[in-house]
Design a protein around this motif. Structure first.
Motif, PDB file in Angstrom:
ATOM      1  N   SER A 209       0.827  -1.210   0.000  1.00  0.00           N
ATOM      2  CA  SER A 209       0.000   0.000   0.000  1.00  0.00           C
ATOM      3  C   SER A 209       0.863   1.263   0.000  1.00  0.00           C
ATOM      4  CB  SER A 209      -0.943  -0.007   1.206  1.00  0.00           C
ATOM      5  OG  SER A 209      -0.222  -0.087   2.426  1.00  0.00           O
ATOM      6  N   ALA A 210       2.008   1.215   0.669  1.00  0.00           N
ATOM      7  CA  ALA A 210       2.916   2.369   0.662  1.00  0.00           C
ATOM      8  C   ALA A 210       3.475   2.604  -0.734  1.00  0.00           C
ATOM      9  CB  ALA A 210       4.044   2.155   1.663  1.00  0.00           C
ATOM     10  N   ARG A 211       3.764   1.524  -1.423  1.00  0.00           N
ATOM     11  CA  ARG A 211       4.311   1.650  -2.778  1.00  0.00           C
ATOM     12  C   ARG A 211       3.292   2.275  -3.735  1.00  0.00           C
ATOM     13  NH1 ARG A 211       4.718  -2.599  -6.744  1.00  0.00           N
ATOM     14  NH2 ARG A 211       6.128  -1.985  -8.412  1.00  0.00           N
ATOM     15  N   LEU A 212       2.014   1.911  -3.571  1.00  0.00           N
ATOM     16  CA  LEU A 212       0.965   2.462  -4.422  1.00  0.00           C
ATOM     17  C   LEU A 212       0.483   3.826  -3.933  1.00  0.00           C
ATOM     18  CD1 LEU A 212      -1.188  -0.751  -4.990  1.00  0.00           C
ATOM     19  CD2 LEU A 212       0.398   0.312  -6.607  1.00  0.00           C
ATOM     20  N   GLY A 213       0.711   4.123  -2.638  1.00  0.00           N
ATOM     21  CA  GLY A 213       0.214   5.357  -2.058  1.00  0.00           C
ATOM     22  C   GLY A 213      -1.271   5.320  -1.775  1.00  0.00           C
ATOM     23  N   SER A 214      -1.844   4.118  -1.808  1.00  0.00           N
ATOM     24  CA  SER A 214      -3.281   3.966  -1.594  1.00  0.00           C
ATOM     25  C   SER A 214      -3.589   2.507  -1.288  1.00  0.00           C
ATOM     26  CB  SER A 214      -4.059   4.393  -2.849  1.00  0.00           C
ATOM     27  OG  SER A 214      -3.719   3.548  -3.954  1.00  0.00           O
ATOM     28  N   ALA A 215      -4.872   2.242  -0.987  1.00  0.00           N
ATOM     29  CA  ALA A 215      -5.324   0.868  -0.771  1.00  0.00           C
ATOM     30  C   ALA A 215      -6.684   0.696  -1.418  1.00  0.00           C
ATOM     31  CB  ALA A 215      -5.397   0.543   0.722  1.00  0.00           C
ATOM     32  N   SER A 216      -6.888  -0.462  -2.014  1.00  0.00           N
ATOM     33  CA  SER A 216      -8.178  -0.763  -2.634  1.00  0.00           C
ATOM     34  C   SER A 216      -8.563  -2.195  -2.304  1.00  0.00           C
ATOM     35  CB  SER A 216      -8.097  -0.592  -4.160  1.00  0.00           C
ATOM     36  OG  SER A 216      -7.255  -1.579  -4.737  1.00  0.00           O
ATOM     37  N   ALA A 217      -9.787  -2.568  -2.616  1.00  0.00           N
ATOM     38  CA  ALA A 217     -10.267  -3.920  -2.323  1.00  0.00           C
ATOM     39  C   ALA A 217      -9.529  -4.972  -3.141  1.00  0.00           C
ATOM     40  CB  ALA A 217     -11.768  -4.007  -2.589  1.00  0.00           C
ATOM     41  N   GLN A 218      -8.869  -4.565  -4.216  1.00  0.00           N
ATOM     42  CA  GLN A 218      -8.140  -5.514  -5.072  1.00  0.00           C
ATOM     43  C   GLN A 218      -6.683  -5.682  -4.661  1.00  0.00           C
ATOM     44  OE1 GLN A 218     -10.247  -3.043  -6.573  1.00  0.00           O
ATOM     45  NE2 GLN A 218     -11.782  -4.679  -6.521  1.00  0.00           N
ATOM     46  N   LEU A 219      -6.259  -4.976  -3.638  1.00  0.00           N
ATOM     47  CA  LEU A 219      -4.863  -5.052  -3.211  1.00  0.00           C
ATOM     48  C   LEU A 219      -4.501  -6.482  -2.793  1.00  0.00           C
ATOM     49  CD1 LEU A 219      -2.348  -3.244  -2.620  1.00  0.00           C
ATOM     50  CD2 LEU A 219      -3.153  -3.129  -0.259  1.00  0.00           C
ATOM     51  N   GLY A 220      -3.448  -7.030  -3.368  1.00  0.00           N
ATOM     52  CA  GLY A 220      -3.002  -8.378  -3.024  1.00  0.00           C
ATOM     53  C   GLY A 220      -3.719  -9.489  -3.762  1.00  0.00           C
ATOM     54  N   GLN A 221      -4.563  -9.155  -4.725  1.00  0.00           N
ATOM     55  CA  GLN A 221      -5.296 -10.186  -5.455  1.00  0.00           C
ATOM     56  C   GLN A 221      -4.329 -11.087  -6.226  1.00  0.00           C
ATOM     57  OE1 GLN A 221      -8.400  -8.635  -8.038  1.00  0.00           O
ATOM     58  NE2 GLN A 221      -9.830 -10.090  -7.137  1.00  0.00           N
ATOM     59  N   LEU A 222      -4.518 -12.393  -6.108  1.00  0.00           N
ATOM     60  CA  LEU A 222      -3.696 -13.437  -6.730  1.00  0.00           C
ATOM     61  C   LEU A 222      -2.304 -13.557  -6.109  1.00  0.00           C
ATOM     62  CD1 LEU A 222      -4.470 -13.251 -10.565  1.00  0.00           C
ATOM     63  CD2 LEU A 222      -5.371 -14.847  -8.874  1.00  0.00           C
ATOM     64  N   ASP A 223      -2.025 -12.805  -5.048  1.00  0.00           N
ATOM     65  CA  ASP A 223      -0.713 -12.925  -4.400  1.00  0.00           C
ATOM     66  C   ASP A 223      -0.501 -14.307  -3.805  1.00  0.00           C
ATOM     67  OD1 ASP A 223       0.019 -10.395  -5.078  1.00  0.00           O
ATOM     68  OD2 ASP A 223       0.203  -9.624  -3.032  1.00  0.00           O
ATOM     69  N   GLU A 224      -1.600 -14.977  -3.403  1.00  0.00           N
ATOM     70  CA  GLU A 224      -1.450 -16.320  -2.849  1.00  0.00           C
ATOM     71  C   GLU A 224      -0.786 -17.264  -3.842  1.00  0.00           C
ATOM     72  OE1 GLU A 224      -5.326 -15.252  -4.477  1.00  0.00           O
ATOM     73  OE2 GLU A 224      -4.470 -14.683  -2.545  1.00  0.00           O
ATOM     74  N   LEU A 225      -1.092 -17.096  -5.133  1.00  0.00           N
ATOM     75  CA  LEU A 225      -0.467 -17.929  -6.159  1.00  0.00           C
ATOM     76  C   LEU A 225       1.032 -17.716  -6.184  1.00  0.00           C
ATOM     77  CD1 LEU A 225      -0.401 -19.714  -8.738  1.00  0.00           C
ATOM     78  CD2 LEU A 225      -0.958 -17.650 -10.048  1.00  0.00           C
ATOM     79  N   TYR A 226       1.459 -16.457  -6.178  1.00  0.00           N
ATOM     80  CA  TYR A 226       2.881 -16.144  -6.276  1.00  0.00           C
ATOM     81  C   TYR A 226       3.641 -16.518  -5.001  1.00  0.00           C
ATOM     82  CZ  TYR A 226       1.271 -13.605 -10.362  1.00  0.00           C
ATOM     83  OH  TYR A 226       0.691 -13.291 -11.562  1.00  0.00           O
ATOM     84  N   VAL A 227       2.985 -16.374  -3.855  1.00  0.00           N
ATOM     85  CA  VAL A 227       3.640 -16.715  -2.583  1.00  0.00           C
ATOM     86  C   VAL A 227       3.869 -18.218  -2.488  1.00  0.00           C
ATOM     87  CG1 VAL A 227       3.338 -16.750  -0.084  1.00  0.00           C
ATOM     88  CG2 VAL A 227       2.758 -14.693  -1.374  1.00  0.00           C
ATOM     89  N   ILE A 228       2.844 -19.003  -2.797  1.00  0.00           N
ATOM     90  CA  ILE A 228       2.991 -20.462  -2.762  1.00  0.00           C
ATOM     91  C   ILE A 228       4.025 -20.911  -3.778  1.00  0.00           C
ATOM     92  CG2 ILE A 228       1.806 -22.650  -3.192  1.00  0.00           C
ATOM     93  CD1 ILE A 228      -0.762 -21.290  -2.138  1.00  0.00           C
ATOM     94  N   ALA A 229       3.970 -20.326  -4.974  1.00  0.00           N
ATOM     95  CA  ALA A 229       4.935 -20.696  -6.011  1.00  0.00           C
ATOM     96  C   ALA A 229       6.357 -20.357  -5.581  1.00  0.00           C
ATOM     97  CB  ALA A 229       4.597 -19.978  -7.320  1.00  0.00           C
ATOM     98  N   ALA A 230       6.552 -19.193  -4.946  1.00  0.00           N
ATOM     99  CA  ALA A 230       7.888 -18.794  -4.490  1.00  0.00           C
ATOM    100  C   ALA A 230       8.438 -19.787  -3.482  1.00  0.00           C
ATOM    101  CB  ALA A 230       7.835 -17.397  -3.886  1.00  0.00           C
TER     102      ALA A 230
END
Length: 438
Positions: free
Chosen positions: A352-373
């Motif tokens: 959120s700091a990087r974007l300077g804002s927060a929305s309901a879509q923040l972090g969407q699909l991150d679970e895929l990338y975290v598990i894959a990592a």
């Protein structure tokens, strides 16, 4: 001298490469990941050279941005290691990031300014503490349902994925909350969210000193318990490579200068007479990268040097045996998911700091990338195997693929196809590795 020869002794018919790995105690899978990462970087760069007569990947600007983009996923991946090691899964990490990021933004924009006044230095601190508490509580709830009610982690966290994403939407009815506190925004990187050349060199030298300190302490500990020692040449090789990597990273981040527009503004604000074209201000390490490094060091210590870490790997290796040995497996499970929630909140700070804002879509699909990592980094779905540094390197691999595909013009659909294929391939490689290890 006896201990030194135990690790370096020559075995009849053994390849020199195997002896080298045994003497230096370097993980062969780590070398494989580094080789794959190098292949990805060089491949994308050469593609740019061939198609556009200019390679944009292996440049200080792109690699600096790559490090910042990796930070959020990398922080969560360190927690996912513990989750997968204990034979669980967490599909809710992206939604927890979204809900905590939204809560922190609401605190900064709508609640705390009414209490303290706009721009008060406590606003960003209280917001972060609030986000960390909310994330930890959510994670603990998931862990409690899994450990004490016997609900599979897949179902609990799948439900969490839907529930917390919905709650994030309901909090603001889909509105984007901005702008965040100016000090908070620096935690997302950018020219004002980096520490500069001098501080970066200080951190690099401190890192090299830490490498030598850990080497010396490691030898003393092995001698105390009469464990085999690495040969001196192997210690020197590992120390030299580690320090060279650290200092090379410092040189890389210092090679990326501030954009001319920001330099122009800086010159005007500080009444500097030097022409803008002659001014070179290095970014240095971005704050999100320093957060990732701190989390990596802390999580490595937690998993390798504490009783909690030993319990985690004991549960992953054999849950029944761990229970019979007196380990409170259910309480450990709650703590693992609570820690995962806290790390999601920390990633929400970065995102959120990087974007300077927060929305309901923040972090969407991150679970895929975290598990894959985590999986690409060597964490086994069979449990009991995983490393923090491997997960961070896996996050770098995933972000490199994403960044490279954006540079060469792949659309979002193709990016998802590639990421999904890489995840399946990583699990297949892990399966083959475990079969050969038996």
């Amino acid at each position: 001298m006896k201990n030194t020869t135990q690790l370096a002794e020559k075995v009849e018919g053994e390849p020199i490469w195997t002896r080298f790995l045994r003497a230096t105690e370097i993980d062969a899978r780590l070398l494989g990941m580094i080789a794959a990462l190098a292949l990805i970087w060089v491949g994308f760069h050469l593609y740019g050279v061939i198609i556009n007569d200019f390679g944009a990947f292996l440049t200080p600007r792109n690699l600096w941005n790559l490090s910042v983009q990796t930070a959020s996923i990398g922080v969560m991946a360190t927690g996912m290691v513990l989750v997968i090691v204990t034979r669980h899964i967490d599909l809710s990490v992206g939604s927890i990031l979204g809900i905590t990021g939204m809560c922190m933004a609401i605190m900064q924009v709508r609640i705390l300014p009414e209490i303290f006044g706009l721009g008060h230095p406590m606003i960003w601190i209280i917001s972060i503490i609030t986000g960390l508490i909310i994330g930890t509580v959510i994670g603990a709830i998931h862990g409690y349902l899994i450990a004490y009610h016997g609900i599979p982690a897949f179902i609990v966290t799948l439900g969490g994925l839907l529930v917390w994403r919905g709650v994030a939407f309901l909090l603001t009815r889909g509105e984007t909350i901005s702008p965040v506190d100016t000090t908070f925004a620096k935690l997302g990187g950018g020219p004002y969210g980096a520490i500069g050349a001098g501080a970066s060199w200080a951190i690099g030298l401190l890192g090299c000193a830490a490498v030598f300190w850990f080497m010396i302490q490691g030898r003393r500990t092995r001698a105390r318990f009469d464990f085999p020692q690495r040969p001196i040449w192997a210690e020197g090789f590992v120390a030299a490579v580690s320090c060279a990597s650290i200092l090379g990273l410092v040189m890389l981040v210092n090679a990326y200068p501030w954009p001319k527009g920001i330099v122009k503004k800086y010159v005007a604000e500080n009444n500097i007479d030097t022409p803008i074209n002659e001014i070179f201000i290095s970014h240095g390490f971005a704050i999100p990268v320093l957060i990732l490094i701190a989390v990596g060091v802390g999580m490595t210590f937690l998993t390798t040097r504490t009783r909690f870490g030993r319990y985690v790997f004991a549960i992953g290796g054999n849950p029944d045996a761990a229970e019979l040995a007196g380990i409170n497996t259910r309480w450990v499970t709650v703590k693992i998911f609570a820690l995962m929630g806290a790390l999601c909140s920390l990633s929400a700070v970065i995102a959120s700091a990087r974007l300077g804002s927060a929305s309901a879509q923040l972090g969407q699909l991150d679970e895929l990338y975290v598990i894959a990592a985590a999986v690409i980094g060597g964490t086994s779905f069979a449990g009991g195997i995983g490393t923090i540094y491997g997960a961070i390197l896996g996050a770098v691999v995933m972000q490199s693929l994403q960044t490279g595909m954006v540079l060469i013009g792949f659309d979002a659909a193709m990016q998802q196809i590639v990421v999904g294929s890489v995840l399946v391939f990583a699990v297949w490689v892990d399966t083959l590795y475990r079969r050969r290890a038996k």
